[in-house]
Design a protein around this motif. Structure first.
Motif, PDB file in Angstrom:
ATOM      1  N   ALA A 291       0.819  -1.213   0.000  1.00 44.41           N
ATOM      2  CA  ALA A 291       0.000   0.000   0.000  1.00 44.41           C
ATOM      3  C   ALA A 291       0.856   1.267   0.000  1.00 44.41           C
ATOM      4  O   ALA A 291       0.341   2.357  -0.240  1.00 44.41           O
ATOM      5  CB  ALA A 291      -0.933   0.000   1.208  1.00 44.41           C
ATOM      6  N   GLY A 292       2.141   1.141   0.288  1.00 53.80           N
ATOM      7  CA  GLY A 292       3.034   2.282   0.208  1.00 53.80           C
ATOM      8  C   GLY A 292       3.044   3.183   1.428  1.00 53.80           C
ATOM      9  O   GLY A 292       3.451   4.340   1.346  1.00 53.80           O
ATOM     10  N   ARG A 293       2.626   2.676   2.573  1.00 50.34           N
ATOM     11  CA  ARG A 293       2.559   3.518   3.771  1.00 50.34           C
ATOM     12  C   ARG A 293       3.877   3.611   4.545  1.00 50.34           C
ATOM     13  O   ARG A 293       4.028   4.487   5.385  1.00 50.34           O
ATOM     14  CB  ARG A 293       1.474   2.997   4.709  1.00 50.34           C
ATOM     15  N   THR A 294       4.808   2.696   4.290  1.00 49.45           N
ATOM     16  CA  THR A 294       6.031   2.701   5.108  1.00 49.45           C
ATOM     17  C   THR A 294       7.302   2.609   4.267  1.00 49.45           C
ATOM     18  O   THR A 294       7.803   3.621   3.816  1.00 49.45           O
ATOM     19  CB  THR A 294       6.001   1.570   6.160  1.00 49.45           C
ATOM     20  N   GLN A 295       7.802   1.425   3.992  1.00 48.12           N
ATOM     21  CA  GLN A 295       9.150   1.257   3.463  1.00 48.12           C
ATOM     22  C   GLN A 295       9.287   1.163   1.951  1.00 48.12           C
ATOM     23  O   GLN A 295      10.391   1.337   1.431  1.00 48.12           O
ATOM     24  CB  GLN A 295       9.793   0.009   4.089  1.00 48.12           C
ATOM     25  N   VAL A 296       8.206   0.855   1.249  1.00 48.84           N
ATOM     26  CA  VAL A 296       8.298   0.722  -0.212  1.00 48.84           C
ATOM     27  C   VAL A 296       7.165   1.511  -0.862  1.00 48.84           C
ATOM     28  O   VAL A 296       6.163   1.833  -0.223  1.00 48.84           O
ATOM     29  CB  VAL A 296       8.255  -0.762  -0.669  1.00 48.84           C
ATOM     30  N   ALA A 297       7.334   1.818  -2.134  1.00 54.52           N
ATOM     31  CA  ALA A 297       6.342   2.606  -2.860  1.00 54.52           C
ATOM     32  C   ALA A 297       5.041   1.827  -3.055  1.00 54.52           C
ATOM     33  O   ALA A 297       5.047   0.590  -3.164  1.00 54.52           O
ATOM     34  CB  ALA A 297       6.914   2.996  -4.217  1.00 54.52           C
ATOM     35  N   ALA A 298       3.950   2.557  -3.119  1.00 58.17           N
ATOM     36  CA  ALA A 298       2.639   1.947  -3.367  1.00 58.17           C
ATOM     37  C   ALA A 298       2.675   1.147  -4.666  1.00 58.17           C
ATOM     38  O   ALA A 298       3.240   1.591  -5.664  1.00 58.17           O
ATOM     39  CB  ALA A 298       1.563   3.022  -3.451  1.00 58.17           C
ATOM     40  N   GLY A 299       2.088  -0.035  -4.599  1.00 58.37           N
ATOM     41  CA  GLY A 299       2.019  -0.900  -5.770  1.00 58.37           C
ATOM     42  C   GLY A 299       3.202  -1.833  -5.948  1.00 58.37           C
ATOM     43  O   GLY A 299       3.191  -2.680  -6.844  1.00 58.37           O
ATOM     44  N   THR A 300       4.208  -1.712  -5.098  1.00 55.58           N
ATOM     45  CA  THR A 300       5.389  -2.578  -5.202  1.00 55.58           C
ATOM     46  C   THR A 300       5.012  -4.017  -4.880  1.00 55.58           C
ATOM     47  O   THR A 300       4.435  -4.301  -3.834  1.00 55.58           O
ATOM     48  CB  THR A 300       6.498  -2.116  -4.226  1.00 55.58           C
ATOM     49  N   ALA A 301       5.331  -4.931  -5.775  1.00 56.24           N
ATOM     50  CA  ALA A 301       5.116  -6.363  -5.535  1.00 56.24           C
ATOM     51  C   ALA A 301       6.186  -6.836  -4.551  1.00 56.24           C
ATOM     52  O   ALA A 301       7.374  -6.774  -4.853  1.00 56.24           O
ATOM     53  CB  ALA A 301       5.200  -7.145  -6.835  1.00 56.24           C
ATOM     54  N   THR A 302       5.752  -7.264  -3.368  1.00 56.83           N
ATOM     55  CA  THR A 302       6.696  -7.623  -2.306  1.00 56.83           C
ATOM     56  C   THR A 302       6.875  -9.122  -2.119  1.00 56.83           C
ATOM     57  O   THR A 302       7.960  -9.581  -1.765  1.00 56.83           O
ATOM     58  CB  THR A 302       6.249  -7.030  -0.967  1.00 56.83           C
ATOM     59  N   CYS A 303       5.790  -9.868  -2.290  1.00 60.78           N
ATOM     60  CA  CYS A 303       5.854 -11.312  -2.061  1.00 60.78           C
ATOM     61  C   CYS A 303       4.645 -11.974  -2.707  1.00 60.78           C
ATOM     62  O   CYS A 303       3.752 -11.306  -3.222  1.00 60.78           O
ATOM     63  CB  CYS A 303       5.926 -11.643  -0.574  1.00 60.78           C
ATOM     64  N   CYS A 304       4.632 -13.294  -2.659  1.00 58.46           N
ATOM     65  CA  CYS A 304       3.476 -14.034  -3.144  1.00 58.46           C
ATOM     66  C   CYS A 304       3.291 -15.287  -2.303  1.00 58.46           C
ATOM     67  O   CYS A 304       4.188 -15.702  -1.572  1.00 58.46           O
ATOM     68  CB  CYS A 304       3.608 -14.390  -4.619  1.00 58.46           C
ATOM     69  N   ALA A 305       2.108 -15.842  -2.422  1.00 58.85           N
ATOM     70  CA  ALA A 305       1.789 -17.117  -1.784  1.00 58.85           C
ATOM     71  C   ALA A 305       1.436 -18.108  -2.882  1.00 58.85           C
ATOM     72  O   ALA A 305       0.711 -17.765  -3.818  1.00 58.85           O
ATOM     73  CB  ALA A 305       0.609 -16.954  -0.831  1.00 58.85           C
ATOM     74  N   VAL A 306       1.957 -19.318  -2.760  1.00 62.53           N
ATOM     75  CA  VAL A 306       1.616 -20.410  -3.672  1.00 62.53           C
ATOM     76  C   VAL A 306       1.015 -21.517  -2.815  1.00 62.53           C
ATOM     77  O   VAL A 306       1.651 -22.034  -1.914  1.00 62.53           O
ATOM     78  CB  VAL A 306       2.846 -20.923  -4.442  1.00 62.53           C
ATOM     79  N   GLY A 307      -0.232 -21.860  -3.095  1.00 60.40           N
ATOM     80  CA  GLY A 307      -0.940 -22.855  -2.318  1.00 60.40           C
ATOM     81  C   GLY A 307      -2.004 -22.199  -1.465  1.00 60.40           C
ATOM     82  O   GLY A 307      -2.338 -21.041  -1.698  1.00 60.40           O
TER      83      GLY A 307
END
Length: 115
Positions: A82-98
């Motif tokens: 969401a871009g509220r703290t350490q990275v810009a809004a919209g940044t893909a940070t991680c994913c879940a598989v399963g």
């Protein structure tokens, strides 16, 4: 058939430990909610919700994991900040598989290193 949830985190963003924990939590919740009514979710829940956290070096690698999971017919959730703290809004940070069968998830994520 054993199941698991794999969470894949980008390491190039220099997120703090707390930020990583929050992003992985977002991914785990999204994965659970996205598969809530499936047999795979029920099995995973019954087995104690096994989870593994892995890493990739950047956005391209993260998006490739997502594409490979989708192509394999696995549940996948991409988390964009969401871009509220350490990275810009919209940044893909991680994913879940399963959650899904261990063998199926491992075909997509088995070569990735642990976080």
């Amino acid at each position: 058939m054993p199941t698991k949830l794999v969470l894949v985190v980008r390491t190039d963003l220099d997120m703090g430990k707390g930020k990583i924990a929050a992003q992985v939590a977002h991914a785990a919740v999204a994965a659970a909610l996205g598969t809530l009514s499936t047999p795979g979710f029920r099995t995973w829940l019954r087995e104690g919700q096994p989870k593994v956290v892995l890493r990739v070096s950047g956005e391209d690698a993260l998006r490739q994991v997502c594409a490979d999971a989708e192509a394999a017919g696995l549940p996948v959730q991409l988390i964009q900040d969401a871009g509220r703290t350490q990275v810009a809004a919209g940044t893909a940070t991680c994913c879940a598989v399963g959650p899904a069968a261990v063998a199926d998830v491992d075909r997509v994520t088995g070569a990735l290193p642990l976080l």
